[in-house]
Write an enzyme that holds these catalytic residues in place. Structure first.
Site, PDB file in Angstrom:
ATOM      1  N   HIS A  30      37.344  33.495  40.057  1.00  0.00           N
ATOM      2  CA  HIS A  30      37.698  34.152  38.789  1.00  0.00           C
ATOM      3  C   HIS A  30      39.208  34.134  38.572  1.00  0.00           C
ATOM      4  O   HIS A  30      39.682  33.972  37.441  1.00  0.00           O
ATOM      5  CB  HIS A  30      37.212  35.603  38.786  1.00  0.00           C
ATOM      6  N   GLU A  50      29.823  33.994  35.626  1.00  0.00           N
ATOM      7  CA  GLU A  50      29.373  34.425  36.947  1.00  0.00           C
ATOM      8  C   GLU A  50      28.728  33.269  37.706  1.00  0.00           C
ATOM      9  O   GLU A  50      28.958  33.094  38.909  1.00  0.00           O
ATOM     10  CB  GLU A  50      28.386  35.592  36.825  1.00  0.00           C
ATOM     11  N   HIS A 105      34.176  34.142  45.558  1.00  0.00           N
ATOM     12  CA  HIS A 105      33.711  34.300  44.174  1.00  0.00           C
ATOM     13  C   HIS A 105      34.827  34.922  43.325  1.00  0.00           C
ATOM     14  O   HIS A 105      35.119  34.441  42.219  1.00  0.00           O
ATOM     15  CB  HIS A 105      32.465  35.193  44.155  1.00  0.00           C
ATOM     16  N   GLU A 106      35.453  35.984  43.844  1.00  0.00           N
ATOM     17  CA  GLU A 106      36.513  36.661  43.091  1.00  0.00           C
ATOM     18  C   GLU A 106      37.747  35.772  42.940  1.00  0.00           C
ATOM     19  O   GLU A 106      38.397  35.772  41.891  1.00  0.00           O
ATOM     20  CB  GLU A 106      36.889  37.979  43.775  1.00  0.00           C
TER      21      GLU A 106
END
Length: 296
Positions: free
Chosen positions: A147, A221, A143-144
């Site tokens: 980003h 998100e 997930h990070e």
């Protein structure tokens, strides 16, 4: 939305946020200057502070965020699983290996910061590394890294620094209003209108800061959740991680200016939910994110 359009959108959004910040911050200082009978000097001061804050936030936002959160470098020897998991996922995502940091906090959470993939940092709490299993950690790190790949970190890190600057300056001005100028005889000559306006501006400043954070879009998100799953091919890993993160108490080493950086709201307590809280939250409801992941 394609990855390239998302990257271009984030770069454009960064420039707009910096310009809007300079204009609003300088205008804010001009109004304050009217109260203190020196609008010109305060306008110049506002331009200087906002310009330096904007440039500083671009080049040093990662260092400022890491210092604010109390993060420390994560050595490969001490956090071997964290290092190897991130290394493998970075290769899978086609990204350079980011720098790794940890926050000594028992509550699991994580964030990414930096201005581009070559200057990226992934930071996790010791609670996340100790209490989540490997597939959960893979879900969080993917997930990070999403980003990082989409340049969300650029917008988020700059907003964190600019919002922090706004909070510090507001606090200083409030103290100056009540204490620093109490012996100034010119106080008697000041218009009550500007005194009321000054107080109103100071009250709404935290609201403006929250709106700036919300302006970077909570939709990112959901996009990072989906993009992270494309890396791991395991939506249950991230869903399980979010479920566990939500069950722990709030993070100790977080501030309102950096809250939007984390994978989950670091202040929200388990079971705390209402339409008003969700409206002004820097994150979408975690239950909704888990539901979408488990429907993939």
């Amino acid at each position: 939305m394609s990855l390239y359009s998302q990257i271009n959108q984030n770069k454009t959004k960064t420039i707009l946020i910096m310009l809007i910040f300079i204009v609003l911050f300088s205008g804010f200082f001009y109004l304050i200057g009217k109260y203190f009978n020196s609008p010109g000097a305060y306008l110049v001061l506002g331009l200087i502070i906002s310009s330096f804050s904007s440039l500083g936030s671009y080049f040093y936002s990662d260092k400022i965020v890491l210092f604010t959160t109390g993060a420390r470098p994560a050595s490969k020897k001490e956090f071997f699983d964290f290092y190897t998991t991130t290394e493998n996922l970075a290769i899978a995502a086609g990204l350079p290996m980011p720098k790794l940091y940890v926050i000594d906090d028992s509550s699991p959470n994580a964030f990414a910061t930096g201005r581009d993939p070559r200057h990226a940092v992934v930071c996790a709490t010791t609670g996340l590394l100790k209490n989540l299993d490997r597939s959960d950690i893979e879900g969080v790190i993917s997930h990070e890294l999403s980003h990082v790949k989409s340049y969300d970190i650029l917008v988020s890190s700059i907003v964190a620094v600019l919002v922090g600057t706004l909070a510090i300056i507001s606090n200083w001005l409030m103290r100056r209003m009540w204490w620093g100028d109490s012996r100034d005889d010119n106080n008697r000559d000041r218009s009550p209108f500007f005194a009321i306006l000054f107080i109103i501006v100071l009250i709404i400043t935290p609201i403006v800061a929250t709106l700036i954070q919300l302006a970077i879009s909570r939709k990112r998100e959901f996009l990072a959740d989906a993009s992270g799953v494309l890396i791991t091919r395991n939506p249950e890993g991230l869903a399980s991680a979010l479920e566990k993160i939500a069950s722990y108490p709030p993070l100790k080493n977080a501030s309102p200016s950096t809250a939007h950086l984390f994978i989950a709201n670091p202040f929200k307590k388990k079971g705390q939910s209402s339409w008003l809280i969700n409206l002004f939250s820097t994150h979408p409801p975690i239950e909704e994110r888990i539901k979408i992941l488990r429907e993939m």
